[in-house]
Design a protein around this motif. Sequence first.
Motif, PDB file in Angstrom:
ATOM      1  N   VAL A  76       0.879  -1.216   0.170  1.00  0.00           N
ATOM      2  CA  VAL A  76      -0.125   0.012  -0.059  1.00  0.00           C
ATOM      3  C   VAL A  76       0.867   1.274   0.002  1.00  0.00           C
ATOM      4  O   VAL A  76       0.457   2.020  -0.580  1.00  0.00           O
ATOM      5  CB  VAL A  76      -1.172   0.013   1.375  1.00  0.00           C
ATOM      6  N   GLY A  77       1.906   1.287   0.822  1.00  0.00           N
ATOM      7  CA  GLY A  77       2.818   2.295   0.938  1.00  0.00           C
ATOM      8  C   GLY A  77       3.685   2.489  -0.590  1.00  0.00           C
ATOM      9  O   GLY A  77       3.377   3.843  -0.946  1.00  0.00           O
ATOM     10  N   ALA A  78       4.143   1.549  -1.082  1.00  0.00           N
ATOM     11  CA  ALA A  78       4.435   1.696  -2.396  1.00  0.00           C
ATOM     12  C   ALA A  78       3.776   2.140  -3.560  1.00  0.00           C
ATOM     13  O   ALA A  78       4.211   2.898  -4.368  1.00  0.00           O
ATOM     14  CB  ALA A  78       5.392   0.355  -2.899  1.00  0.00           C
ATOM     15  N   THR A  79       2.596   1.868  -3.311  1.00  0.00           N
ATOM     16  CA  THR A  79       1.511   2.109  -4.219  1.00  0.00           C
ATOM     17  C   THR A  79       1.187   3.449  -4.071  1.00  0.00           C
ATOM     18  O   THR A  79       0.930   4.203  -5.263  1.00  0.00           O
ATOM     19  CB  THR A  79       0.164   1.214  -4.070  1.00  0.00           C
ATOM     20  N   GLY A 194      -5.577   3.674 -11.967  1.00  0.00           N
ATOM     21  CA  GLY A 194      -6.027   2.362 -11.629  1.00  0.00           C
ATOM     22  C   GLY A 194      -5.195   1.169 -11.871  1.00  0.00           C
ATOM     23  O   GLY A 194      -4.724   0.360 -11.077  1.00  0.00           O
ATOM     24  N   VAL A 195      -4.798   1.324 -13.262  1.00  0.00           N
ATOM     25  CA  VAL A 195      -3.929   0.403 -13.808  1.00  0.00           C
ATOM     26  C   VAL A 195      -2.416   0.380 -13.095  1.00  0.00           C
ATOM     27  O   VAL A 195      -1.719  -0.552 -12.799  1.00  0.00           O
ATOM     28  CB  VAL A 195      -3.766   0.558 -15.332  1.00  0.00           C
ATOM     29  N   VAL A 196      -1.824   1.746 -13.005  1.00  0.00           N
ATOM     30  CA  VAL A 196      -0.718   1.909 -12.378  1.00  0.00           C
ATOM     31  C   VAL A 196      -0.667   1.609 -10.966  1.00  0.00           C
ATOM     32  O   VAL A 196       0.257   0.897 -10.488  1.00  0.00           O
ATOM     33  CB  VAL A 196      -0.406   3.542 -12.454  1.00  0.00           C
ATOM     34  N   GLY A 197      -1.844   1.538 -10.067  1.00  0.00           N
ATOM     35  CA  GLY A 197      -1.895   1.326  -8.968  1.00  0.00           C
ATOM     36  C   GLY A 197      -1.715  -0.197  -8.821  1.00  0.00           C
ATOM     37  O   GLY A 197      -1.079  -0.860  -7.883  1.00  0.00           O
ATOM     38  N   PHE A 199      -0.281  -2.208 -10.927  1.00  0.00           N
ATOM     39  CA  PHE A 199       1.033  -2.698 -11.372  1.00  0.00           C
ATOM     40  C   PHE A 199       2.208  -2.531 -10.023  1.00  0.00           C
ATOM     41  O   PHE A 199       2.804  -3.263  -9.568  1.00  0.00           O
ATOM     42  CB  PHE A 199       1.389  -2.124 -12.643  1.00  0.00           C
ATOM     43  N   ALA A 200       2.054  -1.409  -9.361  1.00  0.00           N
ATOM     44  CA  ALA A 200       2.836  -0.996  -8.258  1.00  0.00           C
ATOM     45  C   ALA A 200       2.335  -2.033  -7.236  1.00  0.00           C
ATOM     46  O   ALA A 200       3.501  -2.383  -6.445  1.00  0.00           O
ATOM     47  CB  ALA A 200       2.474   0.543  -7.993  1.00  0.00           C
ATOM     48  N   PHE A 201       1.194  -2.181  -6.804  1.00  0.00           N
ATOM     49  CA  PHE A 201       1.056  -3.055  -5.760  1.00  0.00           C
ATOM     50  C   PHE A 201       1.430  -4.389  -6.278  1.00  0.00           C
ATOM     51  O   PHE A 201       1.892  -5.205  -5.221  1.00  0.00           O
ATOM     52  CB  PHE A 201      -0.425  -3.017  -5.595  1.00  0.00           C
ATOM     53  N   ARG A 202       1.173  -5.010  -7.445  1.00  0.00           N
ATOM     54  CA  ARG A 202       1.763  -6.159  -7.732  1.00  0.00           C
ATOM     55  C   ARG A 202       3.215  -6.430  -7.508  1.00  0.00           C
ATOM     56  O   ARG A 202       3.728  -7.358  -7.019  1.00  0.00           O
ATOM     57  CB  ARG A 202       1.326  -6.733  -9.075  1.00  0.00           C
ATOM     58  N   GLY A 203       3.819  -5.435  -8.107  1.00  0.00           N
ATOM     59  CA  GLY A 203       5.435  -5.227  -7.964  1.00  0.00           C
ATOM     60  C   GLY A 203       5.824  -5.284  -6.290  1.00  0.00           C
ATOM     61  O   GLY A 203       6.797  -6.081  -6.114  1.00  0.00           O
ATOM     62  N   ALA A 204       5.302  -4.801  -5.644  1.00  0.00           N
ATOM     63  CA  ALA A 204       5.617  -4.574  -4.308  1.00  0.00           C
ATOM     64  C   ALA A 204       5.261  -5.848  -3.606  1.00  0.00           C
ATOM     65  O   ALA A 204       5.820  -6.569  -2.780  1.00  0.00           O
ATOM     66  CB  ALA A 204       5.177  -3.487  -3.617  1.00  0.00           C
ATOM     67  N   PRO A 254      -5.186 -11.319  -1.740  1.00  0.00           N
ATOM     68  CA  PRO A 254      -5.164 -10.001  -1.843  1.00  0.00           C
ATOM     69  C   PRO A 254      -4.972  -9.603  -3.480  1.00  0.00           C
ATOM     70  O   PRO A 254      -5.558  -8.441  -3.861  1.00  0.00           O
ATOM     71  CB  PRO A 254      -3.934  -9.553  -1.232  1.00  0.00           C
ATOM     72  N   MET A 255      -3.998 -10.170  -4.198  1.00  0.00           N
ATOM     73  CA  MET A 255      -4.244  -9.748  -5.599  1.00  0.00           C
ATOM     74  C   MET A 255      -5.125 -10.091  -6.655  1.00  0.00           C
ATOM     75  O   MET A 255      -5.240  -9.353  -7.160  1.00  0.00           O
ATOM     76  CB  MET A 255      -2.829 -10.783  -6.121  1.00  0.00           C
ATOM     77  N   LEU A 256      -5.964 -11.123  -6.184  1.00  0.00           N
ATOM     78  CA  LEU A 256      -7.161 -11.421  -6.797  1.00  0.00           C
ATOM     79  C   LEU A 256      -8.102 -10.280  -6.639  1.00  0.00           C
ATOM     80  O   LEU A 256      -8.572  -9.922  -7.256  1.00  0.00           O
ATOM     81  CB  LEU A 256      -7.684 -12.826  -6.336  1.00  0.00           C
TER      82      LEU A 256
END
Length: 276
Positions: A76-79, A194-197, A199-204, A254-256
């Motif tokens: 969440v912080g990285a997003t 939304g898409v960027v968020g 990707f950022a959440f998935r990467g972290a 969480p990812m789903l």
Amino acid sequence: MTRISGRILTWTFLLITAALLLLPIALAMLGSFKTNQELNAGSALLPKVWQLENYLYTWKEAKFSVYVWNSVIYSVGATITTVTVCSLAAYAVARRSFPGRKLLLGVYSAMMFIHMGVLTLKPAYQIMVTLGLHKSVLGLIIMMTGAGGTTFFILYAFIRSISKELDEAAMIDGASSFYIFSRIILPLCAPALGVVGLFAFRGAWNNYILPLVFTMSQPELQPITVGLANIRYGFGGAVQSHLMLTGACISMLPMLLMYILANKSFVQMNVGAIKG
């Protein structure tokens, strides 16, 4: 007949592809309800006795609740930082002219083709040590900010597609640059954000190397990726495959949920790309 045959072939291909993608997930979920001996034996597809206590044991005894909570904080912080920093940078580069702008875009684009994770790990860690952030949650969140640079170019391309006449009309009415960015550009960029968020959440959430290095001396700050590796050999010295599968199934939830929430943004981005 030709049209019907084409639809049949299309649906057959899609169903086969979906089955191949979902089969490993289904096997992992079934394996999470087995004992370790039954899972390693591989005698049957379905568990003989459904071991529901695997989830309770993994959550409590294996301290998986701590790993999940840490991952949520990091992700969440990285997003938040990624969306904030990349949106501001994309707006500045897309709407402003300054010396070295094209060179910056060229260098940044070229660096995306180089895997920077391991290459920059030691220098990045040394910077965090100098700043005194190598043993803090904030230091790890800062290192995860950016999501590899892809997020910047998504927002950059989306902002460039917005007509500059909106900015000019707002400037005539006396609006400042920050007002234009926050009240006009950001609302129009909602699908891209939304898409960027996501990707950022998935990467972290899936990051392993950075959390491993930064939390090596602080097990209480380890995220879910590091925790899964610890669970494998963390009990009696034996490989606990069933607990690993249980932890992996928990980590997928969480990812789903994020994909479900961001599905509308993906659809809007695709529709906009088709219209463009």
